[in-house]
Design a protein around this motif. Structure first.
Motif, PDB file in Angstrom:
ATOM      1  N   GLU A  13      22.720  21.908  56.074  1.00  0.00           N
ATOM      2  CA  GLU A  13      22.003  21.634  54.819  1.00  0.00           C
ATOM      3  C   GLU A  13      21.704  22.912  54.048  1.00  0.00           C
ATOM      4  OE1 GLU A  13      18.392  19.455  55.372  1.00  0.00           O
ATOM      5  OE2 GLU A  13      19.471  17.582  55.668  1.00  0.00           O
ATOM      6  N   HIS A  14      22.039  22.907  52.806  1.00  0.00           N
ATOM      7  CA  HIS A  14      21.766  24.057  51.935  1.00  0.00           C
ATOM      8  C   HIS A  14      21.823  23.596  50.486  1.00  0.00           C
ATOM      9  CE1 HIS A  14      26.126  23.754  51.797  1.00  0.00           C
ATOM     10  NE2 HIS A  14      26.057  24.397  50.636  1.00  0.00           N
ATOM     11  N   ARG A  15      21.373  24.472  49.598  1.00  0.00           N
ATOM     12  CA  ARG A  15      21.541  24.230  48.163  1.00  0.00           C
ATOM     13  C   ARG A  15      22.464  25.302  47.610  1.00  0.00           C
ATOM     14  NH1 ARG A  15      15.469  24.104  46.132  1.00  0.00           N
ATOM     15  NH2 ARG A  15      15.441  25.861  47.570  1.00  0.00           N
ATOM     16  N   ASP A  16      23.207  24.949  46.582  1.00  0.00           N
ATOM     17  CA  ASP A  16      24.024  25.956  45.903  1.00  0.00           C
ATOM     18  C   ASP A  16      23.134  26.554  44.815  1.00  0.00           C
ATOM     19  OD1 ASP A  16      26.098  25.170  47.534  1.00  0.00           O
ATOM     20  OD2 ASP A  16      27.037  23.905  46.024  1.00  0.00           O
ATOM     21  N   ASP A  17      22.381  27.555  45.207  1.00  0.00           N
ATOM     22  CA  ASP A  17      21.381  28.080  44.265  1.00  0.00           C
ATOM     23  C   ASP A  17      21.480  29.595  44.137  1.00  0.00           C
ATOM     24  OD1 ASP A  17      20.542  28.731  46.768  1.00  0.00           O
ATOM     25  OD2 ASP A  17      18.518  27.922  46.578  1.00  0.00           O
ATOM     26  N   TYR A  71      19.225  19.180  48.935  1.00  0.00           N
ATOM     27  CA  TYR A  71      20.092  19.934  49.842  1.00  0.00           C
ATOM     28  C   TYR A  71      21.309  19.070  50.140  1.00  0.00           C
ATOM     29  CZ  TYR A  71      16.392  23.343  50.840  1.00  0.00           C
ATOM     30  OH  TYR A  71      15.457  24.339  50.726  1.00  0.00           O
ATOM     31  N   HIS A  72      22.420  19.709  50.442  1.00  0.00           N
ATOM     32  CA  HIS A  72      23.597  18.928  50.844  1.00  0.00           C
ATOM     33  C   HIS A  72      24.198  19.489  52.130  1.00  0.00           C
ATOM     34  CE1 HIS A  72      25.140  21.877  47.828  1.00  0.00           C
ATOM     35  NE2 HIS A  72      26.089  22.068  48.750  1.00  0.00           N
ATOM     36  N   SER A  73      24.905  18.615  52.830  1.00  0.00           N
ATOM     37  CA  SER A  73      25.544  19.035  54.087  1.00  0.00           C
ATOM     38  C   SER A  73      26.783  18.196  54.345  1.00  0.00           C
ATOM     39  CB  SER A  73      24.583  18.871  55.269  1.00  0.00           C
ATOM     40  OG  SER A  73      24.294  17.500  55.468  1.00  0.00           O
ATOM     41  N   PHE A  98      34.085  24.814  42.568  1.00  0.00           N
ATOM     42  CA  PHE A  98      34.275  25.623  41.353  1.00  0.00           C
ATOM     43  C   PHE A  98      32.921  25.824  40.697  1.00  0.00           C
ATOM     44  CE2 PHE A  98      38.455  24.066  42.218  1.00  0.00           C
ATOM     45  CZ  PHE A  98      39.318  25.023  41.717  1.00  0.00           C
ATOM     46  N   ARG A  99      32.650  27.073  40.365  1.00  0.00           N
ATOM     47  CA  ARG A  99      31.334  27.435  39.829  1.00  0.00           C
ATOM     48  C   ARG A  99      31.473  28.292  38.575  1.00  0.00           C
ATOM     49  NH1 ARG A  99      28.150  27.966  45.235  1.00  0.00           N
ATOM     50  NH2 ARG A  99      29.468  26.678  46.572  1.00  0.00           N
ATOM     51  N   LYS A 100      30.385  28.348  37.817  1.00  0.00           N
ATOM     52  CA  LYS A 100      30.334  29.262  36.666  1.00  0.00           C
ATOM     53  C   LYS A 100      29.379  30.377  37.039  1.00  0.00           C
ATOM     54  CE  LYS A 100      30.631  25.538  33.306  1.00  0.00           C
ATOM     55  NZ  LYS A 100      30.661  25.225  31.881  1.00  0.00           N
TER      56      LYS A 100
HETATM   57 MN   LIG Z   1      27.220  23.847  48.941  1.00  0.00          MN
END
Ligand SMILES: [Mn+2]
Ligand SMILES: O=C(O)CCC(=O)C(=O)O
Length: 209
Positions: free
Chosen positions: A117-121, A182-184, A200-202
């Motif tokens: 579990e984590h966030r893309d932050d 959070y996602h996992s 894909f990120r900005k």
């Molecule tokens: Mn992620």
């Protein structure tokens, strides 16, 4: 940041990460015929759909297996964009209207490989920008959990949101999903096949002094 890609292995991955084979891309069903699913909950804003038809997804998967070199652990050494990644990025731009300048690639050799579990932050992300998660190979469960309903110190009971990410699929994670959820990718021992995920990120331009 434009023009670079970071490659990273999945957590606890094994195997050699390579399967050299190339197939010709073939057309799948027209994208417009693919239904889009909006998934909403408090602070959660997702959109899921199939982005590539079966034959094209197979070809991309094979190409990724051939062209991408994976690293154990995390690396932030950026690499130049290669044609298969440009192809996916261009399809994303056509389909979503969003342009991305960074991609993180994870390879899961089978259902033992997972991500906790984590966030893309990351602080380098453009504020409020969406993240486009594109998957190839084995279909895997993907779970979102609200920050207030995690673990022993949970203050609220909010049901987790569970999805399945199929071969050739796109999951758009829109603002403010990564603020609250959070996602996992949990372990699934019955899954024997590999999977590749690209987020894909900005990213904000790095100020070179
Ligand atoms: Mn992620
Ligand atoms: O493999 C996935 O579907 C997700 C990967 C992920 O969450 C990440 O790299 O931040």
């Amino acid at each position: 940041m434009d023009g670079f890609v970071v490659k990273r292995s999945a957590e606890e991955r094994g195997g050699d990460g390579k399967r050299p084979r190339l197939e010709e891309a073939a057309g799948g069903p027209p994208r417009s015929s693919q239904p889009r699913q909006e998934i909403r909950a408090q602070g959660l804003s997702l959109e899921y759909r199939l982005l590539f038809g079966r034959a094209e997804a197979d070809a991309i998967f094979q190409q990724l297996e051939k062209d991408v070199e994976y690293f154990e652990g995390v690396t932030f050494s950026p690499k130049p964009w290669i044609p298969v990644l440009i192809h996916i990025r261009e399809r994303l731009a056509l389909d979503t209207g969003h342009t991305f300048n960074f991609v993180l690639i994870n390879r899961y050799k089978d259902g033992e490989d997972h991500i906790g579990e984590h966030r893309d932050d990351e602080k380098e992300l453009v504020p409020r920008s969406p993240i486009a998660s594109v998957s190839f190979g084995a279909c895997r469960d993907f779970v979102f959990r609200h920050c207030d309903s995690r673990g022993k110190n949970a203050t609220r009971r909010i049901k987790p949101v569970k999805l399945q990410l199929a071969h050739g699929s796109l999951l758009m994670m829109k603002y403010p999903t990564n603020v609250y959820w959070y996602h996992s990718l949990p372990i699934r021992r019955r899954v024997l096949a590999p999977r590749i995920n690209l987020t894909f990120r900005k990213m904000m331009a790095v100020d070179k002094k």
